[in-house]
Scaffold this active site. Structure first.
Site, PDB file in Angstrom:
ATOM      1  N   GLY A 186       0.785  -1.228   0.000  1.00 35.82           N
ATOM      2  CA  GLY A 186       0.000   0.000   0.000  1.00 35.82           C
ATOM      3  C   GLY A 186       0.817   1.277   0.000  1.00 35.82           C
ATOM      4  O   GLY A 186       0.630   2.145  -0.858  1.00 35.82           O
ATOM      5  N   ASP A 235      -9.021  36.098  37.901  1.00 30.64           N
ATOM      6  CA  ASP A 235      -9.860  34.940  38.190  1.00 30.64           C
ATOM      7  C   ASP A 235      -9.233  34.214  39.389  1.00 30.64           C
ATOM      8  O   ASP A 235      -8.051  34.409  39.698  1.00 30.64           O
ATOM      9  CB  ASP A 235      -9.886  34.042  36.941  1.00 30.64           C
ATOM     10  CG  ASP A 235     -10.425  32.674  37.230  1.00 30.64           C
ATOM     11  OD1 ASP A 235     -11.525  32.593  37.813  1.00 30.64           O
ATOM     12  OD2 ASP A 235      -9.750  31.665  36.894  1.00 30.64           O
TER      13      ASP A 235
HETATM   14  C1  GDG Z   1      -0.765  -1.991   5.758  1.00 34.33           C
HETATM   15  C2  GDG Z   1      -1.975  -2.290   6.659  1.00 34.33           C
HETATM   16  C3  GDG Z   1      -3.392  -0.903   5.166  1.00 34.33           C
HETATM   17  C4  GDG Z   1      -1.173  -8.080  -2.358  1.00 34.33           C
HETATM   18  N1  GDG Z   1      -0.935  -9.259  -2.935  1.00 34.33           N
HETATM   19  C5  GDG Z   1      -0.435  -9.000  -4.143  1.00 34.33           C
HETATM   20  C6  GDG Z   1      -0.377  -7.645  -4.329  1.00 34.33           C
HETATM   21  N2  GDG Z   1      -0.835  -7.085  -3.209  1.00 34.33           N
HETATM   22  C7  GDG Z   1      -0.970  -5.644  -2.977  1.00 34.33           C
HETATM   23  C8  GDG Z   1      -2.431  -5.252  -3.044  1.00 34.33           C
HETATM   24  C9  GDG Z   1      -2.474  -4.063  -2.117  1.00 34.33           C
HETATM   25  C10 GDG Z   1      -1.387  -4.387  -1.107  1.00 34.33           C
HETATM   26  O1  GDG Z   1      -0.510  -5.324  -1.690  1.00 34.33           O
HETATM   27  C11 GDG Z   1      -1.930  -5.000   0.154  1.00 34.33           C
HETATM   28  O2  GDG Z   1      -2.839  -4.139   0.738  1.00 34.33           O
HETATM   29  P1  GDG Z   1      -2.979  -3.953   2.296  1.00 34.33           P
HETATM   30  O3  GDG Z   1      -4.085  -3.034   2.546  1.00 34.33           O
HETATM   31  O4  GDG Z   1      -3.045  -5.271   2.968  1.00 34.33           O
HETATM   32  O5  GDG Z   1      -1.614  -3.177   2.609  1.00 34.33           O
HETATM   33  P2  GDG Z   1      -0.254  -3.478   3.398  1.00 34.33           P
HETATM   34  O6  GDG Z   1       0.727  -2.532   2.842  1.00 34.33           O
HETATM   35  O7  GDG Z   1       0.145  -4.890   3.347  1.00 34.33           O
HETATM   36  O8  GDG Z   1      -0.614  -3.163   4.936  1.00 34.33           O
HETATM   37  C12 GDG Z   1      -3.257  -2.234   5.872  1.00 34.33           C
HETATM   38  C13 GDG Z   1      -2.144  -0.605   4.360  1.00 34.33           C
HETATM   39  O9  GDG Z   1      -0.947  -0.724   5.128  1.00 34.33           O
HETATM   40  C14 GDG Z   1      -2.190   0.807   3.774  1.00 34.33           C
HETATM   41  O10 GDG Z   1      -2.220   1.762   4.756  1.00 34.33           O
HETATM   42  O11 GDG Z   1      -4.498  -0.959   4.309  1.00 34.33           O
HETATM   43  O12 GDG Z   1      -4.358  -2.414   6.737  1.00 34.33           O
HETATM   44  O13 GDG Z   1      -1.818  -3.544   7.271  1.00 34.33           O
HETATM   45  O14 GDG Z   1      -2.132  -2.889  -2.778  1.00 34.33           O
HETATM   46  O15 GDG Z   1      -2.755  -4.968  -4.358  1.00 34.33           O
HETATM   47  N3  GDG Z   1       0.047  -7.072  -5.463  1.00 34.33           N
HETATM   48  C15 GDG Z   1       0.452  -7.883  -6.455  1.00 34.33           C
HETATM   49  N4  GDG Z   1       0.445  -9.230  -6.319  1.00 34.33           N
HETATM   50  C16 GDG Z   1       0.004  -9.838  -5.200  1.00 34.33           C
HETATM   51  O16 GDG Z   1       0.013 -11.070  -5.109  1.00 34.33           O
HETATM   52  N5  GDG Z   1       0.875  -7.346  -7.594  1.00 34.33           N
END
Ligand code: GDG
Length: 744
Positions: free
Chosen positions: A30, A507
């Site tokens: 993310g 005060d």
């Molecule tokens: C933290 C927080 C919060 C995943 N598998 C593959 C892949 N992904 C990409 C997704 C998405 C990202 O990774 C995962 O999203 P998360 O929301 O779980 O983000 P994280 O960075 O792991 O975690 C979370 C986030 O930060 C942002 O603030 O939402 O709650 O834990 O973008 O698309 N991408 C590809 N292949 C995969 O197999 N290409």
């Protein structure tokens, strides 16, 4: 505008070495895609910042950095600052404190926490290494945006070595409720909060996380907040919610990419006449994979008609496999998938298609587009970007998102089918509902969610955060200019000494004396009485104690001194040397209605009590559990404000006290009356409370006005502590030297 430093645990790329061959790979996740999109966006291109930097721990050697990596990094839009950390220390910091203490605890898995002192020591050490490296490169005016739980101590450490940088912090995971945080050893949890408060702006994904953080700060550090703003030490710190967005266009436009379309069609062909349920997660116990499988199994049991008519494509991305809690989980999940497939499969059908790998971006988008249902059911998740990406990818607006109500994204994606991830019946019902959802309903729901995600995309998120950081800095500067410093004080002192007719409006509680547990305990000290005597007996002085206290108490404590006393915010008064007078007609009847309501709140909030004065009834909550008292006080204000509509009564939200009294008089009206009658050539007004604001406003430039303690104020100057007030008044009495008298 200075330079922008993004600071995260890892740099946004990793380096693979295969013999002589070195490849640089952009990391997924993310944060990386968020900041990358921002760097590439017009907003960044037009150059708000002079330059962009990224600091993080390197996963390559110092030698590789100089020889191979740095020369090839030119194509990136930022300068990279790698940090080289000893492997053992890194392990204790990252696998240890970050991922075996903070991660499980903040995701509400206290039983998985492994409290080890060496983990915490390494955490401190690595945060310090970041601070030291940053101190070498940042300059005053630069902006440092620190990301996530691995670096929670860094804001304070950086502030200590370079106070003049703008520091923002964003937490990507949930901030847990106080009840969870309190499980942590005392030293660690307070260090984490102090660490964060070194920032100027602290961002969270949801309102709940902000509330939890504020409550913890209040309970553990005793720092209160006012609309998300805190006065911490001598700085103003703000917390707020910034729900992270996605690069909406990138996912939405992928629907028109031919490679993605081909892949999507292949998937559809493979599962012809079958509905596709899809999910993709890192392998993590927070993702609720086991519960998800249980929910799916329950659905198949309950709805055998769907057997052979749907598949669940379950992608798991390898993660943190050096931590025992993760390895164990993988085994259990794979066993579960085996059992489930063994139980339901037929010769031509297998219900769960399981893959354990990282998907290329094109394939991920193709799967988003091919899926009829996305089943995203984490047990806790800071936000969850997969849910948002799925919505953005549904270009035809066909598809249903089933989302855990415990993911941060649930607070924005209300049109999803929200489920309790541990409740198999709930999950199974949602799958059934999704499978039968008419297209127009799918479309309506998708359209609403898509609009929201398109409006607040990731570039907006970054800009929003950075803009707010600038506003906080502006507010801080405004506050600093208000602080009563030596120079201003000297001016007041000189003016006082030269004046012939002076009026001092003071005060009592919180200004001349500090707050006591019970109002009757705040008696004036000998020192205070002597000071007031000295001030009051100077013939050029008219000293007014202007208080919310009733006449009886003021008379008992201060009646023998050469002072004017104003009781109950001006309802009655005693001019110096005269007797008490009533400023407004007193009728007690209204109290019969207000008293019982306040009494109910006394029984609902242990430690609170009602104080009854001649013209006022007050409900005090200073001695209650901080949070309970505060929330009850909001309810009481609500109740009372509705009751006093169309009456002559007013409700005042004071310092840990709610008061009801007749309107038409307040400290402002009274102070102005005294000043107008007296026409002094020097007026000083000091107070700490909301009711004193009436004085500050009414007197305006007629007086030097000083507010004790923090907060937004109409006063011209502020001092941070009540302890500063008596020395300040005492000093007024010191005669000027000849040079000072001459104004040099
Ligand atoms: C933290 C927080 C919060 C995943 N598998 C593959 C892949 N992904 C990409 C997704 C998405 C990202 O990774 C995962 O999203 P998360 O929301 O779980 O983000 P994280 O960075 O792991 O975690 C979370 C986030 O930060 C942002 O603030 O939402 O709650 O834990 O973008 O698309 N991408 C590809 N292949 C995969 O197999 N290409």
């Amino acid at each position: 505008m200075g330079r922008l430093f993004i600071v995260s645990n890892r740099l946004p790329f990793s380096v693979d070495r295969d013999g002589e061959q070195v490849t640089i790979r952009q990391s997924s996740g993310g944060l990386v895609s968020a900041i990358k999109s921002y760097f590439e966006s017009d907003a960044a291109a037009t150059g708000n910042f002079e330059a962009k930097m990224w600091m993080g721990v390197a996963d390559f050697s110092n030698e590789d950095w100089t020889a191979e990596v740095e020369p090839r990094l030119k194509k990136y839009d930022f300068t990279a600052y790698p940090l080289f950390i000893d492997k053992t220390v890194y392990k204790d910091y990252y696998n240890g404190f970050a991922n075996s203490v903070l991660w499980p605890l903040f995701h509400y898995f206290p039983s998985l926490v492994d409290y080890q002192t060496n983990y915490y020591d390494a955490f401190v050490q690595v945060n310090k290494a970041f601070a030291n490296r940053l101190a070498e490169v940042v300059k005053p005016g630069d902006t440092v945006w620190i990301h996530d739980y691995q670096l929670m101590l860094l804001p304070e450490m950086l502030r200590a070595v370079q106070p003049e940088v703008n520091i923002g912090f964003f937490l990507h995971i949930p901030f847990p409720s106080y009840e969870i945080l309190r499980l942590m050893p005392a030293e660690w949890k307070t260090a984490l909060l102090r660490g964060l408060l070194g920032a100027d702006l602290i961002g969270f994904h949801t309102h709940d996380y902000v509330q939890h953080f504020m409550q913890s700060v209040k309970m553990l550090l005793g720092v209160d907040n006012y609309f998300y703003t805190m006065q911490y030490q001598d700085r103003l710190v703000k917390a707020d919610l910034f729900p992270i967005g996605i690069d909406y266009k990138r996912f939405h436009n992928a629907a028109y990419d031919t490679d993605v379309l081909d892949l999507r069609n292949d998937i559809k062909r493979n599962f012809e006449n079958k509905k596709i349920i899809f999910s993709v997660d890192r392998l993590d116990y927070t993702k609720g994979l086991m519960d998800r499988l249980n929910g799916f199994e329950y659905f198949l049991q309950q709805h055998p008609v769907w057997q052979e008519k749907l598949v669940f494509v379950l992608n798991i991305v390898p993660s943190r496999d050096e931590i025992p809690a993760y390895l164990e989980r993988k085994k259990q999940i794979e066993e579960k998938i085996g059992t489930l497939n063994g139980k339901f499969s037929t010769i031509s059908w297998q219900p769960v298609i399981y893959r354990y790998n990282h998907l290329p971006f094109n394939e991920l988008c193709a799967l988003y587009q091919a899926a009829d249902i996305a089943l995203i059911t984490p047990l806790r998740d800071g936000m969850n970007l997969v849910a948002k990406e799925y919505v953005a990818s549904c270009s035809t607006q066909r598809g249903v998102l089933i989302l855990s109500e415990l993911a941060g994204a649930a607070s924005e994606l209300n049109e999803a089918l929200l489920v309790n991830p541990t409740d198999v019946v709930d999950v199974s019902n949602a799958i059934e509902k999704a499978l039968h959802m008419p297209s127009h309903e799918q479309k309506n729901r998708m359209a609403l969610m898509q609009k929201r995600l398109a409006d607040y995309d990731v570039v907006k998120w970054v800009n929003d955060f950075l803009d707010q950081l600038v506003s906080v800095r502006k507010e801080q500067i405004k506050m600093q200019t208000k602080l009563l410093d030596e120079k201003i004080y000297k001016r007041i002192h000189q003016h006082y000494q030269k004046a012939q007719k002076r009026c001092l409006l003071l005060d009592y509680d919180g200004t001349l004396v500090s707050f006591a547990r019970l109002p009757q305990e705040a008696v004036p000290s000998k020192e205070l009485k002597e000071l007031l005597y000295k001030l009051g007996s100077d013939e050029r002085n008219h000293v007014v104690i202007i208080s919310g206290r009733d006449a009886e108490v003021l008379e008992k404590w201060l009646g023998h001194l050469p002072l004017t006393l104003v009781a109950e915010h001006g309802a009655s008064y005693k001019m110096k040397g005269e007797s008490w007078q009533q400023a407004i007609p007193s009728s007690d009847q209204w109290k019969e209605v207000i008293r019982p309501i306040m009494q109910i709140f006394v029984s609902r909030c242990v430690g609170s009590f009602v104080e009854e004065k001649n013209n006022t009834i007050a409900w005090h909550y200073r001695n209650t559990a901080a949070d309970l008292g505060f929330s009850r006080s909001r309810e009481l204000i609500n109740n009372l404000s509705q009751m006093v509509q169309n009456t002559m009564l007013q409700v005042i939200d004071g310092n840990k006290v709610i008061e009801v009294r007749m309107s038409g008089f307040d400290k402002g009206v009274m102070a102005l009356r005294i000043v107008n009658d007296l026409s002094p050539d020097f007026t000083l007004c000091i107070g700490d409370d909301t009711t004193d604001e009436d004085m500050f406003k009414a007197l305006g430039s007629k007086a030097y006005s000083i507010k004790v303690s923090n907060g937004i104020t109409a006063a011209q100057y502020t001092v941070f502590s009540q302890r500063k007030v008596l020395p300040l008044l005492e000093q007024l009495l010191t005669p000027l030297t000849e040079r000072e008298y001459a104004g040099a």
